[in-house]
Design an enzyme around this catalytic site. Structure first.
Site, PDB file in Angstrom:
ATOM      1  N   ARG A   1      -1.898  -6.325  -8.332  1.00 54.13           N
ATOM      2  CA  ARG A   1      -0.976  -7.039  -7.980  1.00 54.13           C
ATOM      3  C   ARG A   1      -1.231  -8.284  -9.050  1.00 54.13           C
ATOM      4  NH1 ARG A   1      -3.219  -8.036  -2.111  1.00 54.13           N
ATOM      5  NH2 ARG A   1      -5.061  -7.256  -3.362  1.00 54.13           N
TER       6      ARG A   1
ATOM      7  N   HIS B   1       1.003  -1.005   0.098  1.00 51.65           N
ATOM      8  CA  HIS B   1       0.152   0.046  -0.005  1.00 51.65           C
ATOM      9  C   HIS B   1       0.653   1.073   0.046  1.00 51.65           C
ATOM     10  CE1 HIS B   1      -3.068  -2.662   2.218  1.00 51.65           C
ATOM     11  NE2 HIS B   1      -3.573  -2.665   1.182  1.00 51.65           N
TER      12      HIS B   1
ATOM     13  N   LYS C   1     -15.890  -7.290   4.366  1.00 45.73           N
ATOM     14  CA  LYS C   1     -15.331  -8.306   5.221  1.00 45.73           C
ATOM     15  C   LYS C   1     -15.312  -7.347   6.531  1.00 45.73           C
ATOM     16  CE  LYS C   1     -11.309 -10.147   3.854  1.00 45.73           C
ATOM     17  NZ  LYS C   1     -10.331 -10.906   3.421  1.00 45.73           N
TER      18      LYS C   1
HETATM   19  P1  ADP Z   1      -9.633  -3.430  -0.865  1.00 43.98           P
HETATM   20  O1  ADP Z   1      -9.524  -1.871  -0.811  1.00 43.98           O
HETATM   21  O2  ADP Z   1      -9.579  -4.107  -2.015  1.00 43.98           O
HETATM   22  O3  ADP Z   1     -10.317  -3.864   0.225  1.00 43.98           O
HETATM   23  P2  ADP Z   1      -7.061  -3.134   0.380  1.00 43.98           P
HETATM   24  O4  ADP Z   1      -7.148  -2.412   1.380  1.00 43.98           O
HETATM   25  O5  ADP Z   1      -6.041  -4.297   0.880  1.00 43.98           O
HETATM   26  O6  ADP Z   1      -8.019  -3.939  -0.252  1.00 43.98           O
HETATM   27  O7  ADP Z   1      -6.284  -2.652  -0.767  1.00 43.98           O
HETATM   28  C1  ADP Z   1      -6.306  -1.255  -1.164  1.00 43.98           C
HETATM   29  C2  ADP Z   1      -5.795  -1.128  -2.484  1.00 43.98           C
HETATM   30  O8  ADP Z   1      -4.498  -1.401  -2.528  1.00 43.98           O
HETATM   31  C3  ADP Z   1      -6.327  -1.878  -3.746  1.00 43.98           C
HETATM   32  O9  ADP Z   1      -6.338  -1.163  -4.923  1.00 43.98           O
HETATM   33  C4  ADP Z   1      -5.442  -3.111  -3.720  1.00 43.98           C
HETATM   34  O10 ADP Z   1      -5.204  -3.527  -4.796  1.00 43.98           O
HETATM   35  C5  ADP Z   1      -4.042  -2.309  -3.400  1.00 43.98           C
HETATM   36  N1  ADP Z   1      -3.020  -3.323  -3.043  1.00 43.98           N
HETATM   37  C6  ADP Z   1      -3.154  -4.336  -1.972  1.00 43.98           C
HETATM   38  N2  ADP Z   1      -2.136  -4.943  -1.768  1.00 43.98           N
HETATM   39  C7  ADP Z   1      -1.239  -4.472  -2.794  1.00 43.98           C
HETATM   40  C8  ADP Z   1       0.150  -4.781  -3.199  1.00 43.98           C
HETATM   41  N3  ADP Z   1       0.987  -5.736  -2.512  1.00 43.98           N
HETATM   42  N4  ADP Z   1       0.712  -4.026  -4.268  1.00 43.98           N
HETATM   43  C9  ADP Z   1       0.034  -3.209  -4.847  1.00 43.98           C
HETATM   44  N5  ADP Z   1      -1.270  -2.774  -4.437  1.00 43.98           N
HETATM   45  C10 ADP Z   1      -1.840  -3.427  -3.404  1.00 43.98           C
END
Ligand code: ADP
Length: 167
Positions: A90, A17, A41
């Site tokens: 990813r 992130h 979730k």
């Molecule tokens: P979501 O918003 O889908 O519930 P997250 O809060 O984990 O999931 O992720 C927020 C954003 O960061 C999303 O666009 C997700 O694809 C991106 N993201 C999560 N993990 C990674 C990573 N390892 N590398 C790049 N982007 C990521």
């Protein structure tokens, strides 16, 4: 002044992130990191904990602001003056979901655009779920999350500050 919104659950923030946010902060004048308060979730960390962990992680970047939001992402984007939503990609399965969300958001807010940044290779395996699973089982999360997040995970699962004792 070009403002973008980087929305997510961030439960908790990890280095993947931070990589996306810091790269987006180089592209836009201002980046608002929106911590979604009620994701589908159930979250491990409360919204205020997720905001606090994210603020600390991104405190070095003067043009990044962190806040929580509820309701539709496009409405929050409009509220903060963002015309672009940033997401990270990813794997191929991320693309399918982002594509679907982008089309739905386009219908709701035709003026809003989506920009997806590809993950950096070293973070391509990282997700909040994986980080939590490792921390819960007593594994070392160094290099996956900032140290204050490792500490928060350790406290959450083990009620102490041990983050890297067990390989
Ligand atoms: P979501 O918003 O889908 O519930 P997250 O809060 O984990 O999931 O992720 C927020 C954003 O960061 C999303 O666009 C997700 O694809 C991106 N993201 C999560 N993990 C990674 C990573 N390892 N590398 C790049 N982007 C990521």
């Amino acid at each position: 002044m070009k403002t973008a919104l980087y929305p997510g659950a961030f439960d908790p923030v990890h280095n993947g992130h931070i990589d996306i946010a810091s790269r987006a902060a180089l592209i836009f004048d201002e980046l608002v990191v929106g911590v979604y308060d009620t994701p589908a979730k159930q979250t491990t960390f409360s919204v205020s904990e997720r905001v606090q962990l994210m603020r600390e992680a991104l405190s070095e970047w003067p043009n990044i602001h962190v806040a929580s939001y509820s309701g539709l992402t496009v409405n929050y984007a409009r509220q903060v003056g963002a015309t672009v939503v940033v997401r990270g990609l990813r794997v191929y399965s991320d693309f399918e979901l982002e594509y679907q969300m982008a089309l739905a958001n386009r219908k709701l807010a035709p003026e809003m655009d989506l920009i997806c940044l590809m993950t950096s290779l070293q973070y391509s395996f990282l997700s909040s779920t994986i980080v939590k699973e490792i921390a819960k089982l007593g594994g070392c999360v160094d290099g996956m999350v900032p140290s204050h997040v490792a500490l928060a995970l350790s406290r959450k699962y083990h009620g102490d500050a041990v983050t890297s004792a067990k390989p």
